[in-house]
Design an enzyme around this catalytic site. Structure first.
Site, mmCIF file in Angstrom:
data_model
loop_
_atom_site.group_PDB
_atom_site.id
_atom_site.type_symbol
_atom_site.label_atom_id
_atom_site.label_comp_id
_atom_site.label_asym_id
_atom_site.label_seq_id
_atom_site.Cartn_x
_atom_site.Cartn_y
_atom_site.Cartn_z
ATOM 1 N N HIS A 1 -6.957 -5.584 2.579
ATOM 2 C CA HIS A 1 -5.752 -4.967 3.226
ATOM 3 C C HIS A 1 -5.193 -5.984 4.160
ATOM 4 O O HIS A 1 -5.947 -6.274 5.181
ATOM 5 C CB HIS A 1 -6.298 -3.618 4.070
ATOM 6 C CG HIS A 1 -6.857 -2.532 3.163
ATOM 7 N ND1 HIS A 1 -6.053 -1.532 2.849
ATOM 8 C CD2 HIS A 1 -7.968 -2.296 2.869
ATOM 9 C CE1 HIS A 1 -6.816 -0.557 2.482
ATOM 10 N NE2 HIS A 1 -7.983 -1.210 2.219
ATOM 11 N N GLN B 1 -14.624 2.481 1.457
ATOM 12 C CA GLN B 1 -13.954 1.975 0.367
ATOM 13 C C GLN B 1 -13.635 3.013 -0.621
ATOM 14 O O GLN B 1 -14.514 3.826 -1.080
ATOM 15 C CB GLN B 1 -14.883 0.918 -0.377
ATOM 16 C CG GLN B 1 -14.215 0.284 -1.574
ATOM 17 C CD GLN B 1 -15.248 -0.524 -2.358
ATOM 18 O OE1 GLN B 1 -16.290 -0.926 -2.023
ATOM 19 N NE2 GLN B 1 -14.514 -1.422 -3.492
ATOM 20 N N ASP C 1 0.849 -1.116 -0.023
ATOM 21 C CA ASP C 1 -0.028 -0.051 -0.006
ATOM 22 C C ASP C 1 0.795 1.259 -0.158
ATOM 23 O O ASP C 1 1.921 1.359 0.700
ATOM 24 C CB ASP C 1 -0.757 -0.015 1.216
ATOM 25 C CG ASP C 1 -2.128 1.000 1.141
ATOM 26 O OD1 ASP C 1 -1.701 2.162 1.306
ATOM 27 O OD2 ASP C 1 -3.096 0.628 1.151
ATOM 28 N N HIS D 1 -10.609 -5.322 -2.774
ATOM 29 C CA HIS D 1 -9.509 -5.813 -2.230
ATOM 30 C C HIS D 1 -9.331 -5.721 -0.738
ATOM 31 O O HIS D 1 -10.300 -5.435 -0.108
ATOM 32 C CB HIS D 1 -8.609 -4.221 -2.611
ATOM 33 C CG HIS D 1 -9.049 -3.036 -2.135
ATOM 34 N ND1 HIS D 1 -10.004 -2.279 -2.679
ATOM 35 C CD2 HIS D 1 -8.810 -2.177 -1.200
ATOM 36 C CE1 HIS D 1 -10.230 -1.280 -1.928
ATOM 37 N NE2 HIS D 1 -9.487 -1.092 -1.112
#
Length: 113
Positions: free
Chosen positions: A101, A93, A30, A99
Site C-alpha cells: 500500500h 492481509q 485502491d 502487495h
C-alpha cells in the site's frame, strides 16, 4: 493463480485504475482508499505474502522497491508517503497476493495500528 483477484487485475481480466505498469509490476488505485492517494503495488508474479518470498524473488522485490520512488513522484508525493505490506491474519492481509500500500497526501499517524 486463476482465482486470485490481483492476478486477474495484473492479467487485465478485471479492470483497474492503473497508475504504473511494466512487465514485472503493476500499480493501481485502491478501491477503498485510506488516504487521498492510496495505490497498491504488486508483482505480476503470484507470491502469496512476504512469508512466501523465496531467494528467487530477491531481484523482483528489489526492482519493485526501486520503482516505489518513481511511482510516488508520479503521484505527486513529494512531501512523503508510507509504504505498508500486511502479512497474515494478524497483519490483516485480506488478499493472498503480495502487495504494498502506497499512501500519501496526508500526515500519517503513529503508531499505525
Amino acid at each position: 493463480m486463476s482465482d486470485c483477484i490481483f492476478c486477474m487485475i495484473a492479467s487485465k481480466e478485471i479492470p483497474s485504475n492503473v497508475v504504473y505498469e511494466d512487465d514485472k509490476i503493476i500499480a493501481f488505485h485502491d478501491l477503498e482508499p485510506q488516504a487521498p492517494v492510496h495505490v497498491l503495488i504488486i508483482p505480476k508474479k503470484h507470491i502469496a505474502s512476504l512469508d512466501a518470498v523465496s531467494a528467487e524473488d530477491q531481484e523482483l522485490l528489489g526492482y519493485l522497491a526501486v520503482k516505489v520512488k518513481d511511482i510516488a513522484a508520479e503521484l505527486g508525493l513529494e512531501n512523503g508517503y508510507r509504504l505498508v505490506s500486511n502479512c497474515g491474519e494478524d497483519g490483516l492481509q485480506t488478499v493472498q497476493h503480495l502487495h504494498f500500500h502506497l499512501l500519501g497526501k496526508r500526515k500519517m499517524l503513529w503508531p499505525p495500528g
